[in-house]
Design a protein around this motif. Structure first.
Motif, PDB file in Angstrom:
ATOM      1  N   MET A 142      34.474   6.768   9.747  1.00  0.00           N
ATOM      2  CA  MET A 142      33.577   7.816  10.225  1.00  0.00           C
ATOM      3  C   MET A 142      32.959   7.320  11.516  1.00  0.00           C
ATOM      4  SD  MET A 142      30.288   9.568   8.404  1.00  0.00           S
ATOM      5  CE  MET A 142      29.414   8.100   7.839  1.00  0.00           C
ATOM      6  N   ASN A 143      32.710   8.234  12.424  1.00  0.00           N
ATOM      7  CA  ASN A 143      32.180   7.875  13.726  1.00  0.00           C
ATOM      8  C   ASN A 143      31.309   9.046  14.163  1.00  0.00           C
ATOM      9  OD1 ASN A 143      32.093   6.128  15.917  1.00  0.00           O
ATOM     10  ND2 ASN A 143      33.625   7.331  17.029  1.00  0.00           N
ATOM     11  N   ARG A 144      30.142   9.140  13.553  1.00  0.00           N
ATOM     12  CA  ARG A 144      29.381  10.378  13.639  1.00  0.00           C
ATOM     13  C   ARG A 144      27.976  10.126  14.184  1.00  0.00           C
ATOM     14  NH1 ARG A 144      29.945  15.504  11.983  1.00  0.00           N
ATOM     15  NH2 ARG A 144      31.978  15.097  11.064  1.00  0.00           N
ATOM     16  N   LEU A 145      27.549  11.036  15.042  1.00  0.00           N
ATOM     17  CA  LEU A 145      26.184  10.985  15.566  1.00  0.00           C
ATOM     18  C   LEU A 145      25.378  12.080  14.888  1.00  0.00           C
ATOM     19  CD1 LEU A 145      24.114   9.948  17.730  1.00  0.00           C
ATOM     20  CD2 LEU A 145      24.939  11.776  19.198  1.00  0.00           C
ATOM     21  N   LEU A 146      24.309  11.681  14.243  1.00  0.00           N
ATOM     22  CA  LEU A 146      23.438  12.650  13.580  1.00  0.00           C
ATOM     23  C   LEU A 146      22.162  12.807  14.398  1.00  0.00           C
ATOM     24  CD1 LEU A 146      22.373  14.423  11.304  1.00  0.00           C
ATOM     25  CD2 LEU A 146      21.706  12.348  10.080  1.00  0.00           C
ATOM     26  N   GLN A 147      21.957  14.020  14.878  1.00  0.00           N
ATOM     27  CA  GLN A 147      20.723  14.301  15.600  1.00  0.00           C
ATOM     28  C   GLN A 147      19.816  15.119  14.722  1.00  0.00           C
ATOM     29  OE1 GLN A 147      21.035  15.863  19.653  1.00  0.00           O
ATOM     30  NE2 GLN A 147      23.193  15.996  19.230  1.00  0.00           N
ATOM     31  N   GLY A 148      18.571  14.716  14.673  1.00  0.00           N
ATOM     32  CA  GLY A 148      17.618  15.525  13.930  1.00  0.00           C
ATOM     33  C   GLY A 148      16.241  15.135  14.373  1.00  0.00           C
ATOM     34  N   ASP A 149      15.455  16.122  14.639  1.00  0.00           N
ATOM     35  CA  ASP A 149      14.103  15.909  15.091  1.00  0.00           C
ATOM     36  C   ASP A 149      13.365  15.024  14.087  1.00  0.00           C
ATOM     37  OD1 ASP A 149      12.129  16.307  16.906  1.00  0.00           O
ATOM     38  OD2 ASP A 149      12.381  18.485  16.924  1.00  0.00           O
ATOM     39  N   VAL A 150      12.317  14.401  14.570  1.00  0.00           N
ATOM     40  CA  VAL A 150      11.483  13.611  13.676  1.00  0.00           C
ATOM     41  C   VAL A 150      11.039  14.487  12.505  1.00  0.00           C
ATOM     42  CG1 VAL A 150       9.293  12.399  13.491  1.00  0.00           C
ATOM     43  CG2 VAL A 150      10.692  12.146  15.536  1.00  0.00           C
ATOM     44  N   GLY A 151      11.214  13.988  11.292  1.00  0.00           N
ATOM     45  CA  GLY A 151      10.781  14.736  10.123  1.00  0.00           C
ATOM     46  C   GLY A 151      11.806  15.693   9.564  1.00  0.00           C
ATOM     47  N   SER A 152      12.999  15.741  10.173  1.00  0.00           N
ATOM     48  CA  SER A 152      13.993  16.697   9.697  1.00  0.00           C
ATOM     49  C   SER A 152      14.725  16.195   8.450  1.00  0.00           C
ATOM     50  CB  SER A 152      15.001  17.019  10.812  1.00  0.00           C
ATOM     51  OG  SER A 152      15.651  15.849  11.236  1.00  0.00           O
ATOM     52  N   GLY A 153      14.472  14.957   8.067  1.00  0.00           N
ATOM     53  CA  GLY A 153      15.043  14.463   6.818  1.00  0.00           C
ATOM     54  C   GLY A 153      16.352  13.709   6.977  1.00  0.00           C
ATOM     55  N   LYS A 154      16.417  12.872   8.009  1.00  0.00           N
ATOM     56  CA  LYS A 154      17.640  12.099   8.244  1.00  0.00           C
ATOM     57  C   LYS A 154      17.846  11.018   7.187  1.00  0.00           C
ATOM     58  CE  LYS A 154      16.438  11.066  12.507  1.00  0.00           C
ATOM     59  NZ  LYS A 154      15.257  11.952  12.613  1.00  0.00           N
ATOM     60  N   THR A 155      16.730  10.523   6.642  1.00  0.00           N
ATOM     61  CA  THR A 155      16.845   9.432   5.672  1.00  0.00           C
ATOM     62  C   THR A 155      17.731   9.822   4.493  1.00  0.00           C
ATOM     63  OG1 THR A 155      14.598   8.865   6.309  1.00  0.00           O
ATOM     64  CG2 THR A 155      15.500   7.727   4.399  1.00  0.00           C
ATOM     65  N   VAL A 156      17.615  11.073   4.077  1.00  0.00           N
ATOM     66  CA  VAL A 156      18.432  11.562   2.973  1.00  0.00           C
ATOM     67  C   VAL A 156      19.918  11.358   3.272  1.00  0.00           C
ATOM     68  CG1 VAL A 156      19.233  13.719   1.912  1.00  0.00           C
ATOM     69  CG2 VAL A 156      16.788  13.232   2.055  1.00  0.00           C
ATOM     70  N   ILE A 157      20.308  11.667   4.486  1.00  0.00           N
ATOM     71  CA  ILE A 157      21.719  11.552   4.860  1.00  0.00           C
ATOM     72  C   ILE A 157      22.132  10.082   4.865  1.00  0.00           C
ATOM     73  CG2 ILE A 157      23.459  12.235   6.555  1.00  0.00           C
ATOM     74  CD1 ILE A 157      21.816  14.614   5.547  1.00  0.00           C
ATOM     75  N   ALA A 158      21.260   9.253   5.434  1.00  0.00           N
ATOM     76  CA  ALA A 158      21.558   7.820   5.508  1.00  0.00           C
ATOM     77  C   ALA A 158      21.737   7.250   4.100  1.00  0.00           C
ATOM     78  CB  ALA A 158      20.432   7.092   6.239  1.00  0.00           C
ATOM     79  N   VAL A 159      20.806   7.580   3.219  1.00  0.00           N
ATOM     80  CA  VAL A 159      20.846   7.046   1.865  1.00  0.00           C
ATOM     81  C   VAL A 159      22.089   7.562   1.137  1.00  0.00           C
ATOM     82  CG1 VAL A 159      19.683   7.151  -0.378  1.00  0.00           C
ATOM     83  CG2 VAL A 159      18.377   6.615   1.689  1.00  0.00           C
ATOM     84  N   TYR A 160      22.409   8.820   1.383  1.00  0.00           N
ATOM     85  CA  TYR A 160      23.590   9.402   0.740  1.00  0.00           C
ATOM     86  C   TYR A 160      24.841   8.607   1.119  1.00  0.00           C
ATOM     87  CZ  TYR A 160      26.647  13.016  -1.183  1.00  0.00           C
ATOM     88  OH  TYR A 160      27.569  13.692  -1.942  1.00  0.00           O
ATOM     89  N   ALA A 161      25.013   8.373   2.408  1.00  0.00           N
ATOM     90  CA  ALA A 161      26.209   7.659   2.869  1.00  0.00           C
ATOM     91  C   ALA A 161      26.250   6.245   2.284  1.00  0.00           C
ATOM     92  CB  ALA A 161      26.232   7.607   4.392  1.00  0.00           C
ATOM     93  N   MET A 162      25.092   5.589   2.250  1.00  0.00           N
ATOM     94  CA  MET A 162      25.075   4.207   1.771  1.00  0.00           C
ATOM     95  C   MET A 162      25.366   4.141   0.273  1.00  0.00           C
ATOM     96  SD  MET A 162      22.206   2.223   3.972  1.00  0.00           S
ATOM     97  CE  MET A 162      20.806   3.232   3.561  1.00  0.00           C
ATOM     98  N   LEU A 163      24.768   5.035  -0.474  1.00  0.00           N
ATOM     99  CA  LEU A 163      24.990   4.996  -1.925  1.00  0.00           C
ATOM    100  C   LEU A 163      26.429   5.388  -2.268  1.00  0.00           C
ATOM    101  CD1 LEU A 163      21.608   6.339  -3.299  1.00  0.00           C
ATOM    102  CD2 LEU A 163      22.458   3.986  -3.285  1.00  0.00           C
TER     103      LEU A 163
END
Ligand code: ADP
Ligand code: MG
Length: 759
Positions: free
Chosen positions: A308-329
């Motif tokens: 995967m080679n993906r750039l995730l853009q999301g304003d502060v507070g848009s909930g990027k952590t959820v995506i990060a945790v999902y990928a890691m788990l």
């Protein structure tokens, strides 16, 4: 120029061997230095160099900045007022006087066989040197009647060489970017010489099929018409073609790089329904539609046997952590390790704390790697990671990149926060078998810019905030309203809230580009070395890049003003409240102590100098004062503002600002009007241009001399589609009709002998 060289080099070097026999021959006239062009000489060549023109090819592609329309000359007697006309004649009189306070008036009288006409210029004394009595001139402009005399105000003009044909001045005439010492006439003459003599050496690198499909004129025609257009439309068509070439080159580089990444292999990370359900149980909320969409994108990427080679853009507070945790788990569930890298130790700790909260009752083994830990602890951690006894590693960019060996690293999340780490991506990829990679940034990047600067990545966007978020209210506080603002803040603090006071300059970093060898102030925090390049160079703050020597001073001043504000707040304004101070030169322990004080609400107010340290999540902090807001970029202010309004309470952002320019006023106004990060990013791009927006020159954007990411979005999409389709159909560009294109890319690779390198 240099940037695309770099881009192409990084793309092509490994595959460059088959192209080696196509190196441009040394006597290729296009590569010749312009000083050998007839009429040039070393002195003029030096002036052209200032305009970025070094070779014959540069000169052929040196596009005019504008065009003038000149009608066919008529007799002066036939000139009518208020019509665009051209006349030729002889200078009969020149007068130059000072009128009133330093204002000057230059008048020349021009006559032909039929009548005379005056031409006047106000406040352009240097033009007096252009004319001599007896010169033959062409004037083009509108005349007005003064009394019974006709007069042209600031006409376009040309002094003709004694033997020059008069029609030289007719039609549409190019106007070039100028530099002192080079007149338009000289530029035009040299360009004409070049086009006539060397234009035939140009090889069209864009395949005919693409030219036909997209209605692009040939390169030779484009070059001829961009300089000497027979009509306006011809100039337009020529420019469109040249812009296409700029965009196409960059997109081709991106397409090739992307292809190379995609030929790497990675361990597939299939996310079964069961794994998906197990991960979701950890989030105590329903995901937003945007989060669902991005998770689907990430899931599809992870399932592939290539990274995967993906750039995730999301304003502060848009909930990027959820995506990060999902990928890691997902990686962990597939017996792989995962890592998340943050730009600072504080942010790494924050990620770690968030992950700890979510995984408190799970068997996932976590480790935090930051600079502050003891050597023994660090060694133990590294050993465990190498043996595969740790599942998720959280650390800073520097730490993870340096010396960590993973047993089986499956997924990496890079949290760029508000900078862009192209170089970091490159380093990371060298580490062992390719992991799946997700880069996150909190700075919304306008679409066209993302497609150009990060066009080798797949893009995901979180364009929706979790429910219940109230947009922060933003006010501009002029100086005379500060007392009111302080009173308002006090009332909110009395209701239990907390406040940031921010000095957004990063006081210990050099602006981009870093000065050659500044004596770096010793810093007690190893995490901060090497200093990351700030996204927002000081230039946006009203200072020029030439002023880098003042940097240490400026830094000192920022710290001083923060200390001063801290003192004033604690002794004069809020003597009854607890005020903390956070700045970049404190030790990590001191910083932690202050941050902990703020997080636990022992401190009511946090005065801070360092943008990045404010990348912290304290939902009870709903107030933010930004000092000198007029001096900072839109995106930066928006970033800062994102720190408040994360919780249940209404957030308030107070911009203490005295804007003195229109642009600064616009910036402040936009912030008070909208909270939409993408809209702000578009405005920012418009106000500052792409180079400044990204604050870096490593993105190939300086190659865009004609094309604009704001005005040429459609052409960009077209060029991107053509480039990517081409590389998909023919990954090594092997087709015979692509030979000129290969040669062109190869030429981009070749060093330019005998020319002064820049960069
Ligand atoms: P970012 O990293 O993009 O700035 P975070 O991931 O830190 O944002 O999320 C911001 C806050 O919103 C966190 O407190 C998080 O728990 C919360 N959050 C994230 N997604 C949702 C959601 N779908 N519903 C409710 N709250 C959410
Ligand atoms: Mg975050």
């Amino acid at each position: 120029m240099v940037d695309v060289d770099l881009l192409v080099r990084s793309v092509l070097v490994p595959d460059a061997a088959p192209l080696a026999d196509r190196a441009p021959s040394p006597d290729n006239p296009l590569a010749m230095s312009v000083q050998f062009v007839r009429g040039m000489g070393p002195k003029r060549a030096a002036l052209f160099e200032r305009l970025g023109v070094r070779t014959v090819e540069d000169l052929l592609l040196f596009a005019p900045r504008d065009y003038l329309e000149r009608t066919a000359p008529i007799s002066i007697i036939r000139v009518q007022p208020d019509r665009l006309v051209t006349v030729t004649g002889t200078v009969q009189q020149i007068s130059f006087k000072t009128v009133g306070r330093g204002r000057t008036l230059l008048t020349i009288v021009v006559g032909d066989d039929t009548a005379v006409l005056k031409a006047v210029w106000f406040n352009q004394p240097f033009r007096a040197e252009h004319f001599h009595e007896g010169d033959r001139v062409v004037l083009c402009g509108k005349a007005a009647l003064f009394g019974d005399a006709l007069q042209m105000n600031s006409p376009d003009y040309e002094v003709l060489e004694p033997d020059a044909p008069a029609q030289f001045a007719e039609g549409i005439v190019a106007v070039y970017p100028a530099t002192e010492g080079l007149t338009q006439n000289v530029i035009r003459k040299i360009v004409r010489e070049c086009v006539e003599r060397y234009g035939d050496a140009l090889v069209d690198a864009v395949p005919e099929s693409i030219r036909t499909r997209d209605g692009l004129v040939s390169l030779k025609q484009a070059v001829a018409h961009v300089h000497f257009p027979p009509a306006r439309e011809a100039a337009q068509a020529a420019r469109r073609r040249l812009k296409f070439d700029e965009l196409f080159t960059i997109q081709l580089g991106l397409a090739l790089r992307r292809r190379r990444i995609r030929t790497q292999t990675a361990a597939p990370i299939p996310v079964t329904a069961e794994i998906d359900a197990r991960i979701r149980r950890l989030f105590g909320f329903t995901l937003t539609a945007a989060q669902e969409r991005v998770i689907a994108e990430v899931r599809a990427d992870l399932a592939e046997p290539r990274p995967m080679n993906r750039l995730l853009q999301g304003d502060v507070g848009s909930g990027k952590t959820v995506i990060a945790v999902y990928a890691m788990l997902a990686a962990v569930a597939n017996q792989q390790q995962a890592a998340v890298m943050a730009p600072t130790a504080i942010l790494a700790e924050q990620h770690f704390a968030a992950i700890e909260r979510m995984l408190a009752h799970s068997r996932v083994r976590r480790a935090l790697l930051v600079g502050g830990a003891s050597a023994a602890k660090r060694r133990a951690n590294l050993a465990a990671i190498a043996k595969g006894e740790v599942d998720i590693v959280v650390g800073t960019h520097a730490v993870i990149q340096k010396d960590v060996a993973f047993a089986r690293l499956g997924a990496v999340v890079i949290d760029e926060q508000h900078k862009f780490g192209v170089a970091q991506r490159a380093t990371l990829r060298k580490k062992g078998p390719a992991p799946h990679c997700l880069v996150m940034t909190a700075t919304p990047i306008p679409r066209t810019l993302a497609m150009t600067a990060f066009g080798d990545l797949d893009l995901s966007v979180l364009d929706e905030m979790p429910p219940g978020r109230r947009p922060v209210q933003t006010w501009h506080v002029p100086r005379e309203k500060t007392a009111e603002a302080f009173a308002f803040i006090r009332s909110e603090i009395k209701r239990g809230r907390q406040a940031y006071f921010v000095y957004p300059l990063i006081e210990e970093q050099a602006p981009f580009p870093p000065p050659p060898a500044p004596p770096r102030r010793p810093t007690s925090d190893p995490q901060r070395r090497p200093a990351p390049q700030p996204l927002f160079p000081r230039k946006a703050a009203g200072a020029s890049q030439a002023e880098t020597h003042d940097d240490a001073d400026a830094a000192q001043k920022v710290l001083k003003s923060a200390e001063e504000m801290h003192r004033r707040l604690s002794s004069e304004i809020y003597p009854d409240l607890a005020i903390g101070l956070l700045h970049g030169r404190m030790s990590p322990e001191e910083k932690d102590r202050v941050m902990a004080g703020f997080r636990t609400r022992r401190l009511h107010v946090l005065v801070s100098t360092v943008v990045i340290e404010v990348g912290i999540d304290v939902p009870n902090a709903t107030l933010m004062v930004i000092e000198h807001a007029e001096r900072f970029g839109l995106a930066q202010l928006h970033q800062l503002r994102g720190r408040i309004g994360r919780g249940r309470y209404q957030g308030y952002c107070l911009l203490f600002a005295d804007p003195s320019t229109d642009e600064a006023r616009q910036r402040i106004a936009i912030l008070t009007q909208t909270a939409d990060g993408f809209r702000i990013a578009e405005e920012d791009l418009r106000l500052r241009g792409p180079g400044e927006f990204l604050g870096a020159r490593q993105h190939g954007l300086t190659e865009l001399r004609l094309a604009s990411l704001i005005d040429d979005a459609d052409l960009l999409r077209l060029a991107r589609k053509e480039a990517f389709d081409l590389v998909v159909a023919d990954p090594t560009l092997a087709a015979p009709d692509l030979a000129p294109l290969r040669a062109y890319l190869k030429a981009k690779l070749a060093p330019r002998p005998g020319l002064t390198p820049i960069g």
